[in-house]
Design a protein around this motif. Structure first.
Motif, PDB file in Angstrom:
ATOM      1  N   MET A  53       0.937  -1.051   0.007  1.00 42.66           N
ATOM      2  CA  MET A  53       0.058   0.019  -0.052  1.00 42.66           C
ATOM      3  C   MET A  53       0.914   1.208  -0.110  1.00 42.66           C
ATOM      4  O   MET A  53       1.906   1.225   0.993  1.00 42.66           O
ATOM      5  CB  MET A  53      -0.823  -0.098   1.351  1.00 42.66           C
ATOM      6  CG  MET A  53      -1.717   1.321   1.188  1.00 42.66           C
ATOM      7  SD  MET A  53      -3.054   1.091   2.552  1.00 42.66           S
ATOM      8  CE  MET A  53      -2.337   1.731   4.320  1.00 42.66           C
ATOM      9  N   GLU A  54       0.683   2.187  -0.710  1.00 41.13           N
ATOM     10  CA  GLU A  54       1.069   3.287  -0.944  1.00 41.13           C
ATOM     11  C   GLU A  54       0.831   4.319   0.212  1.00 41.13           C
ATOM     12  O   GLU A  54      -0.463   4.713   0.344  1.00 41.13           O
ATOM     13  CB  GLU A  54       1.047   4.068  -2.315  1.00 41.13           C
ATOM     14  CG  GLU A  54       2.153   3.726  -3.433  1.00 41.13           C
ATOM     15  CD  GLU A  54       1.941   4.690  -4.468  1.00 41.13           C
ATOM     16  OE1 GLU A  54       2.218   5.701  -4.591  1.00 41.13           O
ATOM     17  OE2 GLU A  54       0.836   4.192  -5.448  1.00 41.13           O
ATOM     18  N   ILE A  55       1.727   4.823   0.970  1.00 43.61           N
ATOM     19  CA  ILE A  55       1.542   6.111   1.906  1.00 43.61           C
ATOM     20  C   ILE A  55       1.890   7.138   1.651  1.00 43.61           C
ATOM     21  O   ILE A  55       3.123   7.283   0.959  1.00 43.61           O
ATOM     22  CB  ILE A  55       2.411   5.345   3.331  1.00 43.61           C
ATOM     23  CG1 ILE A  55       1.753   4.057   3.690  1.00 43.61           C
ATOM     24  CG2 ILE A  55       2.016   6.325   4.166  1.00 43.61           C
ATOM     25  CD1 ILE A  55       0.396   4.022   4.078  1.00 43.61           C
ATOM     26  N   LEU A  56       1.062   8.379   1.591  1.00 42.07           N
ATOM     27  CA  LEU A  56       1.431   9.743   1.212  1.00 42.07           C
ATOM     28  C   LEU A  56       1.483  10.583   2.547  1.00 42.07           C
ATOM     29  O   LEU A  56       0.616  10.420   3.392  1.00 42.07           O
ATOM     30  CB  LEU A  56       0.295  10.002   0.248  1.00 42.07           C
ATOM     31  CG  LEU A  56       0.242   9.068  -0.905  1.00 42.07           C
ATOM     32  CD1 LEU A  56      -0.952   9.581  -1.991  1.00 42.07           C
ATOM     33  CD2 LEU A  56       1.316   8.745  -1.730  1.00 42.07           C
ATOM     34  N   ASP A  57       2.239  11.597   2.299  1.00 41.62           N
ATOM     35  CA  ASP A  57       1.851  12.720   3.076  1.00 41.62           C
ATOM     36  C   ASP A  57       0.937  13.351   3.087  1.00 41.62           C
ATOM     37  O   ASP A  57       0.582  13.852   1.768  1.00 41.62           O
ATOM     38  CB  ASP A  57       3.204  13.579   3.084  1.00 41.62           C
ATOM     39  CG  ASP A  57       4.595  12.966   3.621  1.00 41.62           C
ATOM     40  OD1 ASP A  57       4.536  12.663   4.685  1.00 41.62           O
ATOM     41  OD2 ASP A  57       5.387  13.356   2.806  1.00 41.62           O
ATOM     42  N   ILE A  58       0.186  13.867   4.062  1.00 44.13           N
ATOM     43  CA  ILE A  58      -0.935  14.772   3.901  1.00 44.13           C
ATOM     44  C   ILE A  58      -0.379  16.130   3.809  1.00 44.13           C
ATOM     45  O   ILE A  58       0.663  16.428   4.678  1.00 44.13           O
ATOM     46  CB  ILE A  58      -2.053  14.804   5.172  1.00 44.13           C
ATOM     47  CG1 ILE A  58      -2.680  13.231   5.064  1.00 44.13           C
ATOM     48  CG2 ILE A  58      -2.908  15.661   5.068  1.00 44.13           C
ATOM     49  CD1 ILE A  58      -3.645  12.999   6.130  1.00 44.13           C
ATOM     50  N   CYS A  59      -0.835  17.088   3.002  1.00 40.72           N
ATOM     51  CA  CYS A  59      -0.348  18.404   2.843  1.00 40.72           C
ATOM     52  C   CYS A  59      -1.012  19.485   2.969  1.00 40.72           C
ATOM     53  O   CYS A  59      -2.323  19.313   3.063  1.00 40.72           O
ATOM     54  CB  CYS A  59       0.776  18.475   1.638  1.00 40.72           C
ATOM     55  SG  CYS A  59      -0.136  18.543   0.127  1.00 40.72           S
TER      56      CYS A  59
END
Length: 183
Positions: free
Chosen positions: A1-7
């Motif tokens: 699963m790709e984990i992304l920064d919330i920005c």
């Protein structure tokens, strides 16, 4: 699963993360990096566009930005742009090969494969102007089905009225046009 920064709206990570699927399901603001491969021709600037794989979760089979992708949590835009170029097209670029052209925001709600897709992104845009022979590129299976050169202004005109071939973001193409001085 790709984990992304919330920005935030400026594209700065908030310290929280989210899975890619959740980000697109719930419309959570996250970051992407786009690279436009360009060459100057007698007819004007040409851009290399990738034809998205039919397996993609969004815009399958349409022509899109030369290379683009989500920025994984903890990664910065430039390394992400370089990684996407290498993975999708087989181009081993150096940081000095890319020029930062600007940033744009995308936000829309639609459906793909019967599921809601809420895109909410801040995108860093880079330009790659070194010579590229499209026939020699190594395309990433499952991501890119083909690549093709198009005149930038032809694509710009077409996407104003017809989206049957292209899913290039108009705001991203506008960043590129301003960088190249064609507007």
């Amino acid at each position: 699963m790709e984990i992304l920064d919330i920005c935030n709206e400026e594209g700065l990570p908030t310290g929280e993360t989210v899975g890619r699927e959740t980000a697109h399901r719930d419309g959570i603001l996250h970051r992407t990096a786009h690279v436009w491969i360009v060459k100057n021709t007698e007819a004007g600037y040409a851009i290399l566009l990738q034809k998205r794989s039919l397996e993609k979760d969004s815009f399958p089979g349409l022509f899109d930005t030369s290379s683009a992708g989500h920025i994984p949590a903890g990664e910065e835009p430039l390394p992400s742009a370089l990684r996407e170029l290498r993975e999708e097209l087989g181009i081993g670029a150096e940081p000095s090969d890319l020029t930062y052209a600007g940033m744009f925001r995308t936000k829309y709600d639609t459906k793909f494969h019967g599921k809601p897709f809420r895109d909410n992104e801040v995108t860093s845009v880079y330009v790659y102007e070194k010579p590229v022979d499209a026939a020699l590129l190594t395309l990433q299976p499952g991501e890119v089905d083909a690549v093709r050169w198009f005149l930038l202004e032809d694509v710009w005109r077409e996407i104003q009225t017809d989206r049957s071939r292209f899913c290039v973001p108009a705001k991203g193409l506008d960043v590129l046009r301003r960088y190249l001085g064609t507007v």
